[in-house]
Design a protein around this motif. Structure first.
Motif, PDB file in Angstrom:
ATOM      1  N   GLY A  88       5.123 -20.437  -5.716  1.00  8.19           N
ATOM      2  CA  GLY A  88       5.252 -19.109  -5.123  1.00  8.19           C
ATOM      3  C   GLY A  88       4.402 -18.976  -3.873  1.00  8.19           C
ATOM      4  N   LEU A  89       4.018 -17.769  -3.572  1.00  9.39           N
ATOM      5  CA  LEU A  89       3.244 -17.474  -2.374  1.00  9.39           C
ATOM      6  C   LEU A  89       1.874 -18.139  -2.444  1.00  9.39           C
ATOM      7  CD1 LEU A  89       3.450 -15.761   0.218  1.00  9.39           C
ATOM      8  CD2 LEU A  89       2.308 -13.938  -1.026  1.00  9.39           C
ATOM      9  N   ASP A  90       1.482 -18.818  -1.373  1.00  8.79           N
ATOM     10  CA  ASP A  90       0.182 -19.481  -1.302  1.00  8.79           C
ATOM     11  C   ASP A  90      -0.887 -18.442  -0.980  1.00  8.79           C
ATOM     12  OD1 ASP A  90      -2.067 -21.005  -0.842  1.00  8.79           O
ATOM     13  OD2 ASP A  90      -1.074 -22.430   0.489  1.00  8.79           O
ATOM     14  N   LEU A  91      -1.588 -17.992  -2.003  1.00  5.96           N
ATOM     15  CA  LEU A  91      -2.604 -16.969  -1.821  1.00  5.96           C
ATOM     16  C   LEU A  91      -3.896 -17.517  -1.236  1.00  5.96           C
ATOM     17  CD1 LEU A  91      -2.013 -14.920  -5.083  1.00  5.96           C
ATOM     18  CD2 LEU A  91      -1.193 -14.427  -2.764  1.00  5.96           C
ATOM     19  N   THR A  92      -4.005 -18.849  -1.124  1.00 10.33           N
ATOM     20  CA  THR A  92      -5.178 -19.437  -0.489  1.00 10.33           C
ATOM     21  C   THR A  92      -5.041 -19.462   1.029  1.00 10.33           C
ATOM     22  OG1 THR A  92      -4.363 -21.724  -0.570  1.00 10.33           O
ATOM     23  CG2 THR A  92      -5.569 -20.905  -2.513  1.00 10.33           C
ATOM     24  N   ASP A  93      -3.858 -19.169   1.548  1.00 14.34           N
ATOM     25  CA  ASP A  93      -3.625 -19.129   2.993  1.00 14.34           C
ATOM     26  C   ASP A  93      -3.821 -17.692   3.469  1.00 14.34           C
ATOM     27  OD1 ASP A  93      -2.824 -19.338   5.603  1.00 14.34           O
ATOM     28  OD2 ASP A  93      -0.819 -20.107   5.162  1.00 14.34           O
ATOM     29  N   ALA A  94      -4.902 -17.466   4.178  1.00 11.60           N
ATOM     30  CA  ALA A  94      -5.229 -16.110   4.640  1.00 11.60           C
ATOM     31  C   ALA A  94      -4.122 -15.519   5.505  1.00 11.60           C
ATOM     32  CB  ALA A  94      -6.549 -16.129   5.404  1.00 11.60           C
ATOM     33  N   ALA A  95      -3.348 -16.360   6.178  1.00  6.91           N
ATOM     34  CA  ALA A  95      -2.267 -15.852   7.034  1.00  6.91           C
ATOM     35  C   ALA A  95      -1.155 -15.199   6.214  1.00  6.91           C
ATOM     36  CB  ALA A  95      -1.698 -16.984   7.893  1.00  6.91           C
ATOM     37  N   ASN A  96      -1.046 -15.538   4.939  1.00  8.57           N
ATOM     38  CA  ASN A  96      -0.038 -14.923   4.073  1.00  8.57           C
ATOM     39  C   ASN A  96      -0.395 -13.485   3.691  1.00  8.57           C
ATOM     40  OD1 ASN A  96       2.168 -16.606   3.678  1.00  8.57           O
ATOM     41  ND2 ASN A  96       1.182 -17.749   2.057  1.00  8.57           N
ATOM     42  N   ILE A  97      -1.652 -13.134   3.811  1.00 13.18           N
ATOM     43  CA  ILE A  97      -2.115 -11.804   3.413  1.00 13.18           C
ATOM     44  C   ILE A  97      -1.935 -10.861   4.595  1.00 13.18           C
ATOM     45  CG2 ILE A  97      -4.039 -10.490   2.452  1.00 13.18           C
ATOM     46  CD1 ILE A  97      -2.971 -12.891   0.703  1.00 13.18           C
ATOM     47  N   PRO A  98      -1.218  -9.763   4.402  1.00 14.72           N
ATOM     48  CA  PRO A  98      -0.980  -8.856   5.522  1.00 14.72           C
ATOM     49  C   PRO A  98      -2.273  -8.236   6.037  1.00 14.72           C
ATOM     50  CG  PRO A  98      -0.091  -7.939   3.490  1.00 14.72           C
ATOM     51  CD  PRO A  98      -0.598  -9.300   3.174  1.00 14.72           C
ATOM     52  N   PRO A  99      -2.331  -7.981   7.347  1.00 17.84           N
ATOM     53  CA  PRO A  99      -3.533  -7.366   7.923  1.00 17.84           C
ATOM     54  C   PRO A  99      -3.721  -5.947   7.399  1.00 17.84           C
ATOM     55  CG  PRO A  99      -1.785  -7.538   9.565  1.00 17.84           C
ATOM     56  CD  PRO A  99      -1.299  -8.223   8.331  1.00 17.84           C
ATOM     57  N   LYS A 100      -4.972  -5.545   7.292  1.00 18.27           N
ATOM     58  CA  LYS A 100      -5.296  -4.203   6.790  1.00 18.27           C
ATOM     59  C   LYS A 100      -5.786  -3.334   7.934  1.00 18.27           C
ATOM     60  CE  LYS A 100      -6.205  -5.693   2.192  1.00 18.27           C
ATOM     61  NZ  LYS A 100      -5.817  -5.078   1.027  1.00 18.27           N
ATOM     62  N   SER A 101      -5.666  -2.059   7.712  1.00 21.60           N
ATOM     63  CA  SER A 101      -6.134  -1.073   8.669  1.00 21.60           C
ATOM     64  C   SER A 101      -6.798   0.045   7.875  1.00 21.60           C
ATOM     65  CB  SER A 101      -4.956  -0.535   9.482  1.00 21.60           C
ATOM     66  OG  SER A 101      -5.390   0.502  10.337  1.00 21.60           O
ATOM     67  N   GLU A 102      -7.664   0.797   8.519  1.00 24.28           N
ATOM     68  CA  GLU A 102      -8.290   1.919   7.821  1.00 24.28           C
ATOM     69  C   GLU A 102      -7.291   3.039   7.565  1.00 24.28           C
ATOM     70  OE1 GLU A 102     -12.126   3.115   8.807  1.00 24.28           O
ATOM     71  OE2 GLU A 102     -12.795   1.109   9.340  1.00 24.28           O
ATOM     72  N   ASP A 103      -6.277   3.094   8.361  1.00 23.66           N
ATOM     73  CA  ASP A 103      -5.241   4.125   8.227  1.00 23.66           C
ATOM     74  C   ASP A 103      -4.103   3.569   7.370  1.00 23.66           C
ATOM     75  OD1 ASP A 103      -3.287   6.055   8.549  1.00 23.66           O
ATOM     76  OD2 ASP A 103      -2.973   5.651  10.671  1.00 23.66           O
ATOM     77  N   PRO A 104      -3.808   4.179   6.222  1.00 25.09           N
ATOM     78  CA  PRO A 104      -2.740   3.669   5.341  1.00 25.09           C
ATOM     79  C   PRO A 104      -1.381   3.551   6.033  1.00 25.09           C
ATOM     80  CG  PRO A 104      -4.016   5.342   4.202  1.00 25.09           C
ATOM     81  CD  PRO A 104      -4.476   5.340   5.623  1.00 25.09           C
ATOM     82  N   ALA A 105      -1.079   4.460   6.937  1.00 20.27           N
ATOM     83  CA  ALA A 105       0.206   4.393   7.639  1.00 20.27           C
ATOM     84  C   ALA A 105       0.278   3.162   8.524  1.00 20.27           C
ATOM     85  CB  ALA A 105       0.430   5.659   8.464  1.00 20.27           C
ATOM     86  N   ARG A 106      -0.797   2.866   9.234  1.00 18.09           N
ATOM     87  CA  ARG A 106      -0.819   1.677  10.093  1.00 18.09           C
ATOM     88  C   ARG A 106      -0.796   0.398   9.246  1.00 18.09           C
ATOM     89  NH1 ARG A 106      -1.183   4.047  14.743  1.00 18.09           N
ATOM     90  NH2 ARG A 106      -2.790   5.491  15.368  1.00 18.09           N
ATOM     91  N   THR A 107      -1.455   0.438   8.105  1.00 15.22           N
ATOM     92  CA  THR A 107      -1.414  -0.708   7.193  1.00 15.22           C
ATOM     93  C   THR A 107       0.028  -0.974   6.767  1.00 15.22           C
ATOM     94  OG1 THR A 107      -3.656  -0.311   6.384  1.00 15.22           O
ATOM     95  CG2 THR A 107      -2.210  -1.611   4.964  1.00 15.22           C
ATOM     96  N   GLY A 108       0.752   0.091   6.457  1.00 12.19           N
ATOM     97  CA  GLY A 108       2.157  -0.050   6.079  1.00 12.19           C
ATOM     98  C   GLY A 108       3.000  -0.635   7.190  1.00 12.19           C
ATOM     99  N   LEU A 109       2.780  -0.172   8.414  1.00  5.99           N
ATOM    100  CA  LEU A 109       3.529  -0.705   9.558  1.00  5.99           C
ATOM    101  C   LEU A 109       3.204  -2.175   9.795  1.00  5.99           C
ATOM    102  CD1 LEU A 109       3.335   2.283  12.061  1.00  5.99           C
ATOM    103  CD2 LEU A 109       5.355   1.445  10.836  1.00  5.99           C
TER     104      LEU A 109
END
Length: 136
Positions: A88-109
């Motif tokens: 499945g998804l390689d969780l050890t690859d940081a690039a697979n993890i979506p970027p976060k933002s302090e604003d939930p709406a921007r995180t979603g985008l």
């Protein structure tokens, strides 16, 4: 080496020898040209149980787009090297993890655009008009 024919990728980052794969440097997939226009695409990270890292998603799209456009390719067999088809998804690859933002709406985008790269790989397999057989 594959039983289906001559392999066109032996080592990571080696350019493939088939016309369809010309210019592609593959690390997560191996492509073998078989008889009668049957191409064998293998997930090629057996040491990681073929976990899908960020590069995999890009290569999946590149390979299936190239084979879809290749008139020499009549069918595709998709399988994996090693003991597992994929963990499945390689969780050890940081690039697979979506970027976060302090604003939930921007995180979603950011998540939507991040996920689009992964979806593009799966869509390339789905939209390829060549008969594709998956061996799990």
């Amino acid at each position: 080496s594959s039983r289906l024919g001559r392999e066109v990728r032996h080592r990571p980052t080696q350019h493939c020898g088939s016309r369809a794969m010309a210019g592609l440097a593959l690390e997560t997939l191996a492509v073998t040209v078989g008889e009668n226009g049957v191409y064998h695409v293998e997930l090629a990270r057996p040491q990681m149980r073929n976990a899908m890292n960020w590069r995999f998603w890009q290569e999946l799209k590149q390979v299936f787009d190239a084979l879809a456009a290749d008139s020499d390719c009549r069918a595709i067999v998709l399988s994996a090297r090693g003991k597992s088809f994929s963990a499945g998804l390689d969780l050890t690859d940081a690039a697979n993890i979506p970027p976060k933002s302090e604003d939930p709406a921007r995180t979603g985008l950011k998540f939507i655009s991040h996920l689009a790269v992964m979806q593009d790989g799966v869509t390339a397999v789905e939209s390829c008009l060549k008969p594709t057989i998956v061996v799990v």
